[in-house]
Design a protein around this motif. Structure first.
Motif, PDB file in Angstrom:
ATOM      1  N   THR A 142       0.823  -1.214   0.000  1.00  0.00           N
ATOM      2  CA  THR A 142       0.000   0.000   0.000  1.00  0.00           C
ATOM      3  C   THR A 142       0.852   1.255   0.000  1.00  0.00           C
ATOM      4  O   THR A 142       0.427   2.305  -0.512  1.00  0.00           O
ATOM      5  N   LYS A 157       1.885   1.710  -3.621  1.00  0.00           N
ATOM      6  CA  LYS A 157       0.683   2.109  -4.372  1.00  0.00           C
ATOM      7  C   LYS A 157       0.371   3.585  -4.131  1.00  0.00           C
ATOM      8  O   LYS A 157       0.021   4.327  -5.048  1.00  0.00           O
ATOM      9  N   ALA A 216      -8.263  -6.143  -1.511  1.00  0.00           N
ATOM     10  CA  ALA A 216      -8.582  -5.135  -2.522  1.00  0.00           C
ATOM     11  C   ALA A 216     -10.012  -4.648  -2.346  1.00  0.00           C
ATOM     12  O   ALA A 216     -10.805  -5.230  -1.585  1.00  0.00           O
ATOM     13  N   ASP A 217     -10.347  -3.585  -3.063  1.00  0.00           N
ATOM     14  CA  ASP A 217     -11.708  -3.078  -3.063  1.00  0.00           C
ATOM     15  C   ASP A 217     -12.652  -4.203  -3.504  1.00  0.00           C
ATOM     16  O   ASP A 217     -12.394  -4.872  -4.514  1.00  0.00           O
ATOM     17  N   SER A 263     -14.115  -3.202  -7.276  1.00  0.00           N
ATOM     18  CA  SER A 263     -13.189  -3.022  -8.402  1.00  0.00           C
ATOM     19  C   SER A 263     -12.015  -3.984  -8.367  1.00  0.00           C
ATOM     20  O   SER A 263     -11.312  -4.139  -9.370  1.00  0.00           O
ATOM     21  N   ALA A 264     -11.764  -4.616  -7.218  1.00  0.00           N
ATOM     22  CA  ALA A 264     -10.591  -5.485  -7.031  1.00  0.00           C
ATOM     23  C   ALA A 264      -9.288  -4.730  -7.253  1.00  0.00           C
ATOM     24  O   ALA A 264      -8.287  -5.304  -7.682  1.00  0.00           O
ATOM     25  N   ILE A 265      -9.275  -3.441  -6.953  1.00  0.00           N
ATOM     26  CA  ILE A 265      -8.075  -2.619  -7.035  1.00  0.00           C
ATOM     27  C   ILE A 265      -7.483  -2.483  -5.637  1.00  0.00           C
ATOM     28  O   ILE A 265      -8.197  -2.219  -4.667  1.00  0.00           O
ATOM     29  N   ALA A 266      -6.172  -2.671  -5.536  1.00  0.00           N
ATOM     30  CA  ALA A 266      -5.501  -2.546  -4.246  1.00  0.00           C
ATOM     31  C   ALA A 266      -5.614  -1.118  -3.733  1.00  0.00           C
ATOM     32  O   ALA A 266      -5.621  -0.156  -4.509  1.00  0.00           O
ATOM     33  N   PHE A 267      -5.697  -0.975  -2.417  1.00  0.00           N
ATOM     34  CA  PHE A 267      -5.830   0.359  -1.844  1.00  0.00           C
ATOM     35  C   PHE A 267      -4.462   0.976  -1.576  1.00  0.00           C
ATOM     36  O   PHE A 267      -3.434   0.297  -1.624  1.00  0.00           O
ATOM     37  N   SER A 268      -4.466   2.270  -1.303  1.00  0.00           N
ATOM     38  CA  SER A 268      -3.232   3.027  -1.086  1.00  0.00           C
ATOM     39  C   SER A 268      -3.168   3.527   0.346  1.00  0.00           C
ATOM     40  O   SER A 268      -4.192   3.714   1.006  1.00  0.00           O
TER      41      SER A 268
END
Length: 324
Positions: free
Chosen positions: A191, A194, A277-278, A281-286
């Motif tokens: 993270t 990211k 992940a979200d 969206s399956a996007i990793a968070f920051s």
């Protein structure tokens, strides 16, 4: 209701449960429970606030984290710390800090031992690369003082206590303890990269940061997957990892970001949570630099030192800032 809607509803319920647990941790340990003391913990002064943040500042921030990971994995997997040729600032012109704590892990599972050695080699390579002429070169900061002691009185014990686990937690005791110690770091590293990558202006440096992010994500997946698998026979490992996740959330701010490894039920079947992940969206968070420092300093205030970095990190991004 579709499978996606089931999953979203399930994750929403998990968010509410994590919020409840995070409030418990805040009540139990207090705001700034690990504060380094007085006004220093609340100060918003930083070198970074007085000047524009450069790519070198961001890479040096990453280098501090790589020093920490490399020292932990190197001593645990190989019995040796980083070579002193890789710790001095400005290619050795500035003295490095010291490392306290750590010892070789006597691994029982040869596969876990192999994972540990591979990750150690990768982290040492990251330090080498960031200090190289193609990256920071003579602008590389020296390694700060690092504390990787296990047990009561050390930062691993404090991190465990923040998670409601035993304050005598020792990541060098055995395979499972090592994996939980690694779990404290790995998701944070992913993270951190990211969050920092969009701040990098130089495309060559951005490509390098993206490459390191990918490797850190592989490391995190190895650790999470192994803990998840071992948790089939030893459920306490999953619950311990979930508790560490909740503790990280209690340190890095009011938003619910972190995810443990325990499975969720989707349409009557268990679904693993290897990828934090979200859920849509399956996007990793920051995480922002300050959120990262909150975790490694073991302090949910705007601290500038503590935890694994008893005197803070080196460079212009030291803490005390909400974002860059």
């Amino acid at each position: 209701m579709t499978d996606s809607e089931h999953l979203i509803a399930t994750m929403d319920n998990r968010v509410r449960r994590r919020d409840d647990r995070r409030e418990f941790f805040k009540a139990a340990f207090g705001v700034g429970a690990f504060a380094v003391g007085g006004a220093a913990a609340l100060s918003f002064s930083t070198k970074a606030s007085a000047q524009a943040i450069t790519d070198a500042d961001i890479l040096n921030f990453a280098l501090n984290l790589e020093y920490l990971e490399a020292q932990f994995y190197a001593i645990a997997a190989t019995g040796s710390y980083l070579s002193t040729t890789l710790t001095g600032g400005g290619n050795g012109t500035t003295a490095a800090g010291t490392v306290v704590g750590g010892r070789p892990v006597t691994f029982r599972d040869p596969v876990v031992a192999q994972y540990a050695r591979e990750i150690a080699a990768d982290e040492i390579a990251h330090v080498t690369f960031l200090r190289s002429a193609g990256a920071l070169g003579t602008a590389a900061v020296a390694m700060p003082n690092i504390d990787i002691r296990g047990g009561a009185g050390g930062p691993f014990g404090a991190a465990a206590a923040a998670a409601g686990l035993s304050p005598s937690f020792d990541p060098y005791a055995d395979d499972a303890s090592f994996l939980l110690g690694a779990y404290i770091f790995e998701d944070v590293g992913v993270t951190a990269y990211k969050g920092a990558s969009p701040l990098v202006q130089n495309r060559t440096f951005l490509q390098a940061a993206a490459g390191i992010l990918a490797v850190e994500a592989y490391h995190a997946a190895i650790v999470r997957t192994t803990l998840y698998g071992l948790g089939v026979e030893t459920p306490s490992l999953r619950s311990a990892a979930d508790a560490i996740s909740n503790a990280r959330d209690s340190l890095d701010g009011p938003n619910d970001l972190d995810q443990g490894i325990s499975p969720v039920t989707l349409s009557g079947a268990l679904v693993s949570n290897i990828v934090p992940a979200d859920p849509v969206s399956a996007i990793a968070f920051s995480r922002s630099p300050q959120q990262v420092l909150n975790i490694v300093y073991l302090n949910n205030a705007a601290a500038t030192m503590g935890g694994f970095f008893p005197n803070g990190v080196n460079g212009n991004i030291r803490g005390g800032i909400a974002s860059l």
